[in-house]
Design a protein around this motif. Structure first.
Motif, PDB file in Angstrom:
ATOM      1  N   ARG A 103       0.850  -1.194   0.000  1.00 43.34           N
ATOM      2  CA  ARG A 103       0.000   0.000   0.000  1.00 43.34           C
ATOM      3  C   ARG A 103       0.883   1.240   0.000  1.00 43.34           C
ATOM      4  O   ARG A 103       2.084   1.156   0.305  1.00 43.34           O
ATOM      5  N   PRO A 104       0.286   2.403  -0.268  1.00 47.36           N
ATOM      6  CA  PRO A 104       1.065   3.644  -0.214  1.00 47.36           C
ATOM      7  C   PRO A 104       1.756   3.875   1.131  1.00 47.36           C
ATOM      8  O   PRO A 104       2.824   4.483   1.186  1.00 47.36           O
ATOM      9  N   ASP A 105       1.178   3.333   2.227  1.00 40.92           N
ATOM     10  CA  ASP A 105       1.802   3.518   3.543  1.00 40.92           C
ATOM     11  C   ASP A 105       2.937   2.525   3.803  1.00 40.92           C
ATOM     12  O   ASP A 105       3.544   2.529   4.868  1.00 40.92           O
ATOM     13  N   TYR A 109      -0.363  -5.634   1.249  1.00 40.50           N
ATOM     14  CA  TYR A 109      -1.751  -6.069   1.186  1.00 40.50           C
ATOM     15  C   TYR A 109      -1.806  -7.483   1.760  1.00 40.50           C
ATOM     16  O   TYR A 109      -0.990  -8.335   1.406  1.00 40.50           O
ATOM     17  N   GLU A 145     -10.014  -3.829  -2.925  1.00 39.15           N
ATOM     18  CA  GLU A 145      -9.088  -2.747  -2.569  1.00 39.15           C
ATOM     19  C   GLU A 145      -7.912  -2.702  -3.542  1.00 39.15           C
ATOM     20  O   GLU A 145      -7.507  -1.635  -4.013  1.00 39.15           O
ATOM     21  N   MET A 146      -7.361  -3.872  -3.852  1.00 42.91           N
ATOM     22  CA  MET A 146      -6.228  -3.927  -4.767  1.00 42.91           C
ATOM     23  C   MET A 146      -6.625  -3.475  -6.177  1.00 42.91           C
ATOM     24  O   MET A 146      -5.849  -2.804  -6.859  1.00 42.91           O
ATOM     25  N   ARG A 148      -9.072  -1.289  -6.894  1.00 40.93           N
ATOM     26  CA  ARG A 148      -9.236   0.176  -6.798  1.00 40.93           C
ATOM     27  C   ARG A 148      -7.898   0.894  -6.811  1.00 40.93           C
ATOM     28  O   ARG A 148      -7.769   1.990  -7.365  1.00 40.93           O
ATOM     29  N   ASN A 149      -6.880   0.297  -6.184  1.00 39.87           N
ATOM     30  CA  ASN A 149      -5.563   0.933  -6.076  1.00 39.87           C
ATOM     31  C   ASN A 149      -4.611   0.533  -7.199  1.00 39.87           C
ATOM     32  O   ASN A 149      -3.422   0.846  -7.132  1.00 39.87           O
ATOM     33  N   ASN A 150      -5.135  -0.201  -8.201  1.00 35.02           N
ATOM     34  CA  ASN A 150      -4.315  -0.659  -9.319  1.00 35.02           C
ATOM     35  C   ASN A 150      -3.072  -1.408  -8.818  1.00 35.02           C
ATOM     36  O   ASN A 150      -1.962  -1.189  -9.298  1.00 35.02           O
ATOM     37  N   ALA A 151      -3.277  -2.281  -7.840  1.00 38.45           N
ATOM     38  CA  ALA A 151      -2.167  -2.991  -7.192  1.00 38.45           C
ATOM     39  C   ALA A 151      -2.089  -4.465  -7.577  1.00 38.45           C
ATOM     40  O   ALA A 151      -1.272  -5.193  -7.019  1.00 38.45           O
TER      41      ALA A 151
END
Length: 183
Positions: A103-105, A109, A145-146, A148-151
């Motif tokens: 994640r950005p933080d 994940y 979540e992944m 949405r975050n393009n992860a």
């Protein structure tokens, strides 16, 4: 029940954990098939409408540990604890699911909660039966979540496309219609 030697079961679990770590590092889980009897079954339920069942070592290797793990390269499944019953040969392994994507933080994940595998030992350092269980709601939430975050990795994107294509995939059955009982 005949029972099993506790030392042998403990050794089996350690061999299994070590082999899993190697598989994760290589991004290839197929070598784990050597831990199953020729006629073993390995399955899981995937929500209210679908079950997965691999029947026999070859199908476990090719489908459960091959096709079904595509897109999960880089993921780790560290075992948290084992419960071993030497009388029946039943082993429960509790694990986490952790992606290599962050994640950005900076946190990876990972699926909230815990999943597990229920094994039946057959002797000779082989499983005759495995059933996985996990919190489908938490798995779905993580993948949303992944997305949405393009992860998602390219492999995971391809896996999702394959699963929503409607194509009949090997090992997947309507709930309750697998060739051997799920539980």
């Amino acid at each position: 029940m005949t029972g099993f030697d506790r030392g042998e079961l403990d050794e089996m679990v350690q061999r299994w954990v070590d082999a899993n770590k190697k598989a994760e590092a290589a991004g290839d889980w197929k070598p784990l098939a050597d831990f199953y009897t020729e006629d073993a079954t390995y399955g899981w339920n995937y929500g209210p409408k679908q079950d997965f069942m691999a029947v026999g070592r070859d199908e476990i290797r090719d489908v459960a540990l091959g096709l079904e793990m595509q897109g999960l390269e880089g993921w780790e499944y560290p075992y948290q604890e084992f419960v071993i019953d030497e009388r029946s040969g039943n082993v429960i392994g509790l694990w986490k699911q952790i992606s290599d994507a962050a994640r950005p933080d900076g946190t990876n994940y990972s699926v909230y909660g815990i999943g597990g595998s229920w094994f039946r030992y057959a002797g000779n350092f082989e499983w005759s039966w495995q059933r996985d269980f996990f919190d489908f709601g938490n798995v779905s939430a993580l993948f949303m979540e992944m997305i949405r975050n393009n992860a998602l990795s390219t492999g995971m994107q391809a896996r999702i496309q394959r699963s929503i294509s409607g194509e009949k995939l090997p090992g997947w059955y309507p709930a309750g219609q697998a060739p051997v009982p799920l539980w």
